[in-house]
Scaffold this motif. Structure first.
Motif, PDB file in Angstrom:
ATOM      1  N   ARG A  82     -25.028  33.078 -26.698  1.00 22.06           N
ATOM      2  CA  ARG A  82     -26.394  32.633 -26.431  1.00 22.06           C
ATOM      3  C   ARG A  82     -26.850  33.043 -25.026  1.00 22.06           C
ATOM      4  NH1 ARG A  82     -28.463  28.188 -29.676  1.00 22.06           N
ATOM      5  NH2 ARG A  82     -27.186  28.008 -31.537  1.00 22.06           N
ATOM      6  N   ILE A  83     -25.962  32.904 -24.068  1.00 22.65           N
ATOM      7  CA  ILE A  83     -26.304  33.306 -22.696  1.00 22.65           C
ATOM      8  C   ILE A  83     -26.539  34.806 -22.633  1.00 22.65           C
ATOM      9  CG2 ILE A  83     -25.377  33.546 -20.352  1.00 22.65           C
ATOM     10  CD1 ILE A  83     -24.048  30.751 -20.822  1.00 22.65           C
ATOM     11  N   ASP A  84     -25.716  35.565 -23.323  1.00 19.93           N
ATOM     12  CA  ASP A  84     -25.852  37.021 -23.317  1.00 19.93           C
ATOM     13  C   ASP A  84     -27.191  37.463 -23.910  1.00 19.93           C
ATOM     14  OD1 ASP A  84     -24.505  39.476 -22.583  1.00 19.93           O
ATOM     15  OD2 ASP A  84     -24.442  39.915 -24.737  1.00 19.93           O
ATOM     16  N   LEU A  85     -27.703  36.711 -24.869  1.00 18.48           N
ATOM     17  CA  LEU A  85     -29.009  37.039 -25.437  1.00 18.48           C
ATOM     18  C   LEU A  85     -30.137  36.804 -24.431  1.00 18.48           C
ATOM     19  CD1 LEU A  85     -28.632  35.557 -29.035  1.00 18.48           C
ATOM     20  CD2 LEU A  85     -28.762  37.977 -28.408  1.00 18.48           C
ATOM     21  N   ILE A  86     -29.950  35.831 -23.567  1.00 16.44           N
ATOM     22  CA  ILE A  86     -30.972  35.513 -22.558  1.00 16.44           C
ATOM     23  C   ILE A  86     -30.868  36.458 -21.367  1.00 16.44           C
ATOM     24  CG2 ILE A  86     -31.721  33.760 -20.894  1.00 16.44           C
ATOM     25  CD1 ILE A  86     -30.728  31.687 -23.016  1.00 16.44           C
ATOM     26  N   ALA A  87     -29.665  36.573 -20.840  1.00 12.00           N
ATOM     27  CA  ALA A  87     -29.445  37.425 -19.671  1.00 12.00           C
ATOM     28  C   ALA A  87     -27.990  37.870 -19.672  1.00 12.00           C
ATOM     29  CB  ALA A  87     -29.771  36.672 -18.383  1.00 12.00           C
ATOM     30  N   PRO A  88     -27.734  39.098 -20.099  1.00  9.37           N
ATOM     31  CA  PRO A  88     -26.353  39.593 -20.078  1.00  9.37           C
ATOM     32  C   PRO A  88     -25.768  39.508 -18.666  1.00  9.37           C
ATOM     33  CG  PRO A  88     -27.833  41.158 -21.159  1.00  9.37           C
ATOM     34  CD  PRO A  88     -28.685  40.090 -20.553  1.00  9.37           C
ATOM     35  N   VAL A  89     -24.466  39.499 -18.590  1.00 14.89           N
ATOM     36  CA  VAL A  89     -23.791  39.364 -17.298  1.00 14.89           C
ATOM     37  C   VAL A  89     -24.268  40.422 -16.313  1.00 14.89           C
ATOM     38  CG1 VAL A  89     -21.553  39.479 -16.134  1.00 14.89           C
ATOM     39  CG2 VAL A  89     -21.769  38.226 -18.271  1.00 14.89           C
ATOM     40  N   TRP A  90     -24.461  41.653 -16.765  1.00 14.51           N
ATOM     41  CA  TRP A  90     -24.897  42.699 -15.840  1.00 14.51           C
ATOM     42  C   TRP A  90     -26.261  42.363 -15.236  1.00 14.51           C
ATOM     43  CZ3 TRP A  90     -29.475  45.164 -16.747  1.00 14.51           C
ATOM     44  CH2 TRP A  90     -29.967  45.162 -18.050  1.00 14.51           C
ATOM     45  N   ARG A  91     -27.148  41.757 -16.043  1.00 19.47           N
ATOM     46  CA  ARG A  91     -28.470  41.387 -15.526  1.00 19.47           C
ATOM     47  C   ARG A  91     -28.341  40.233 -14.529  1.00 19.47           C
ATOM     48  NH1 ARG A  91     -32.203  40.664 -20.038  1.00 19.47           N
ATOM     49  NH2 ARG A  91     -32.335  42.915 -19.932  1.00 19.47           N
ATOM     50  N   GLN A  92     -27.470  39.286 -14.840  1.00 23.95           N
ATOM     51  CA  GLN A  92     -27.243  38.177 -13.918  1.00 23.95           C
ATOM     52  C   GLN A  92     -26.683  38.691 -12.588  1.00 23.95           C
ATOM     53  OE1 GLN A  92     -25.076  34.807 -15.644  1.00 23.95           O
ATOM     54  NE2 GLN A  92     -25.580  35.622 -17.674  1.00 23.95           N
ATOM     55  N   LEU A 102     -34.340  34.950 -11.245  1.00 23.29           N
ATOM     56  CA  LEU A 102     -33.948  34.847 -12.646  1.00 23.29           C
ATOM     57  C   LEU A 102     -34.077  33.380 -13.030  1.00 23.29           C
ATOM     58  CD1 LEU A 102     -32.717  36.413 -15.083  1.00 23.29           C
ATOM     59  CD2 LEU A 102     -30.476  35.780 -14.219  1.00 23.29           C
ATOM     60  N   ASP A 103     -34.693  33.123 -14.157  1.00 22.34           N
ATOM     61  CA  ASP A 103     -34.845  31.743 -14.617  1.00 22.34           C
ATOM     62  C   ASP A 103     -33.508  31.281 -15.190  1.00 22.34           C
ATOM     63  OD1 ASP A 103     -35.575  29.298 -15.556  1.00 22.34           O
ATOM     64  OD2 ASP A 103     -36.924  30.050 -17.113  1.00 22.34           O
ATOM     65  N   TRP A 104     -32.797  30.490 -14.417  1.00 22.98           N
ATOM     66  CA  TRP A 104     -31.470  30.027 -14.805  1.00 22.98           C
ATOM     67  C   TRP A 104     -31.524  28.792 -15.694  1.00 22.98           C
ATOM     68  CZ3 TRP A 104     -27.490  33.151 -13.753  1.00 22.98           C
ATOM     69  CH2 TRP A 104     -27.643  34.087 -12.733  1.00 22.98           C
ATOM     70  N   SER A 105     -32.685  28.215 -15.888  1.00 24.72           N
ATOM     71  CA  SER A 105     -32.767  26.945 -16.616  1.00 24.72           C
ATOM     72  C   SER A 105     -32.268  27.059 -18.057  1.00 24.72           C
ATOM     73  CB  SER A 105     -34.189  26.388 -16.581  1.00 24.72           C
ATOM     74  OG  SER A 105     -35.087  27.281 -17.225  1.00 24.72           O
ATOM     75  N   ALA A 106     -32.571  28.158 -18.722  1.00 26.87           N
ATOM     76  CA  ALA A 106     -32.118  28.320 -20.111  1.00 26.87           C
ATOM     77  C   ALA A 106     -30.595  28.461 -20.169  1.00 26.87           C
ATOM     78  CB  ALA A 106     -32.790  29.527 -20.754  1.00 26.87           C
ATOM     79  N   ILE A 107     -30.035  29.184 -19.207  1.00 24.20           N
ATOM     80  CA  ILE A 107     -28.578  29.344 -19.145  1.00 24.20           C
ATOM     81  C   ILE A 107     -27.926  28.004 -18.820  1.00 24.20           C
ATOM     82  CG2 ILE A 107     -26.695  30.422 -17.846  1.00 24.20           C
ATOM     83  CD1 ILE A 107     -28.520  32.921 -17.634  1.00 24.20           C
ATOM     84  N   ASP A 108     -28.513  27.273 -17.881  1.00 23.51           N
ATOM     85  CA  ASP A 108     -27.978  25.952 -17.534  1.00 23.51           C
ATOM     86  C   ASP A 108     -28.016  25.007 -18.736  1.00 23.51           C
ATOM     87  OD1 ASP A 108     -27.512  26.819 -14.959  1.00 23.51           O
ATOM     88  OD2 ASP A 108     -29.356  25.943 -14.140  1.00 23.51           O
ATOM     89  N   GLU A 112     -24.863  23.123 -20.358  1.00 22.28           N
ATOM     90  CA  GLU A 112     -24.837  21.666 -20.541  1.00 22.28           C
ATOM     91  C   GLU A 112     -24.519  21.305 -21.994  1.00 22.28           C
ATOM     92  OE1 GLU A 112     -28.535  20.078 -19.065  1.00 22.28           O
ATOM     93  OE2 GLU A 112     -28.197  20.945 -17.079  1.00 22.28           O
ATOM     94  N   ALA A 113     -25.113  22.024 -22.930  1.00 20.78           N
ATOM     95  CA  ALA A 113     -24.833  21.777 -24.345  1.00 20.78           C
ATOM     96  C   ALA A 113     -23.366  22.064 -24.652  1.00 20.78           C
ATOM     97  CB  ALA A 113     -25.739  22.638 -25.219  1.00 20.78           C
ATOM     98  N   SER A 114     -22.843  23.120 -24.066  1.00 21.34           N
ATOM     99  CA  SER A 114     -21.434  23.461 -24.250  1.00 21.34           C
ATOM    100  C   SER A 114     -20.546  22.327 -23.744  1.00 21.34           C
ATOM    101  CB  SER A 114     -21.116  24.763 -23.513  1.00 21.34           C
ATOM    102  OG  SER A 114     -19.752  25.072 -23.585  1.00 21.34           O
ATOM    103  N   ALA A 144     -35.785  30.946 -28.193  1.00 22.90           N
ATOM    104  CA  ALA A 144     -36.143  32.083 -29.043  1.00 22.90           C
ATOM    105  C   ALA A 144     -34.948  32.999 -29.240  1.00 22.90           C
ATOM    106  CB  ALA A 144     -37.301  32.850 -28.418  1.00 22.90           C
ATOM    107  N   ALA A 145     -33.999  32.968 -28.292  1.00 16.93           N
ATOM    108  CA  ALA A 145     -32.852  33.873 -28.351  1.00 16.93           C
ATOM    109  C   ALA A 145     -31.761  33.385 -29.286  1.00 16.93           C
ATOM    110  CB  ALA A 145     -32.275  34.054 -26.948  1.00 16.93           C
ATOM    111  N   ALA A 146     -31.754  32.111 -29.639  1.00 21.72           N
ATOM    112  CA  ALA A 146     -30.673  31.571 -30.467  1.00 21.72           C
ATOM    113  C   ALA A 146     -30.791  32.101 -31.865  1.00 21.72           C
ATOM    114  CB  ALA A 146     -30.704  30.058 -30.474  1.00 21.72           C
TER     115      ALA A 146
END
Length: 146
Positions: A82-92, A102-108, A112-114, A144-146
């Motif tokens: 799910r994180i990779d769909l939002i922002a792959p590691v290279w983008r981060q 970078l909007d980290w809120s979706a990754i956070d 948190e869900a994890s 939207a990425a899920a």
């Protein structure tokens, strides 16, 4: 044609195929051979008995702790997906390195869900773990990425 099992190699040998059969090999009938591979197809493993003959040994059911560890692994893989769909590691990494916002809120929210799912797994029964659909769990944030 004759079949043999070598406890040293853990393998089967057929004189119609193999020119050399190990010296520790013991003869195996067609019926034994078929029964062993039927058992293997149903989840058993073939091991040598103390007398050298092959036996089918059922695999032990995983312990509750092993089931929990596997469930946690599934959660971590799903979170990473799910994180990779939002922002792959290279983008981060590029955002951090270059100071690009970078909007980290979706990754956070995914992290948190994890954490919530992992805490739930720590107290789950075997039946609850068997019913757990990690990817479709309601604890994941709606994105939207899920």
């Amino acid at each position: 044609m004759s079949r043999y099992f070598s406890p040293g190699s853990g393998g089967f040998f057929d004189t119609a195929i193999h020119a050399i059969v190990p010296s520790d090999a013991v003869p195996v009938t067609d019926a034994e051979y078929d029964a062993l591979f039927e058992a293997q197809a149903n989840g058993a493993i073939i091991k040598p008995h103390a007398d050298g003959h092959p036996v089918a040994v059922p695999l032990a059911e995983p312990t509750l702790d092993e089931r929990r560890a596997r469930a946690v692994d599934r959660v971590k893989r799903e979170a990473a997906r799910r994180i990779d769909l939002i922002a792959p590691v290279w983008r981060q990494m590029n955002a951090i390195r270059e100071g690009v916002p970078l909007d980290w809120s979706a990754i956070d929210a995914i992290r948190e869900a994890s954490d919530v799912l992992e805490a739930m797994i720590a107290t789950s029964s075997a039946a609850q773990l068997a019913a757990l659909d990690v990817a479709a769990n309601d604890n994941w944030p709606a994105t939207a990425a899920a």
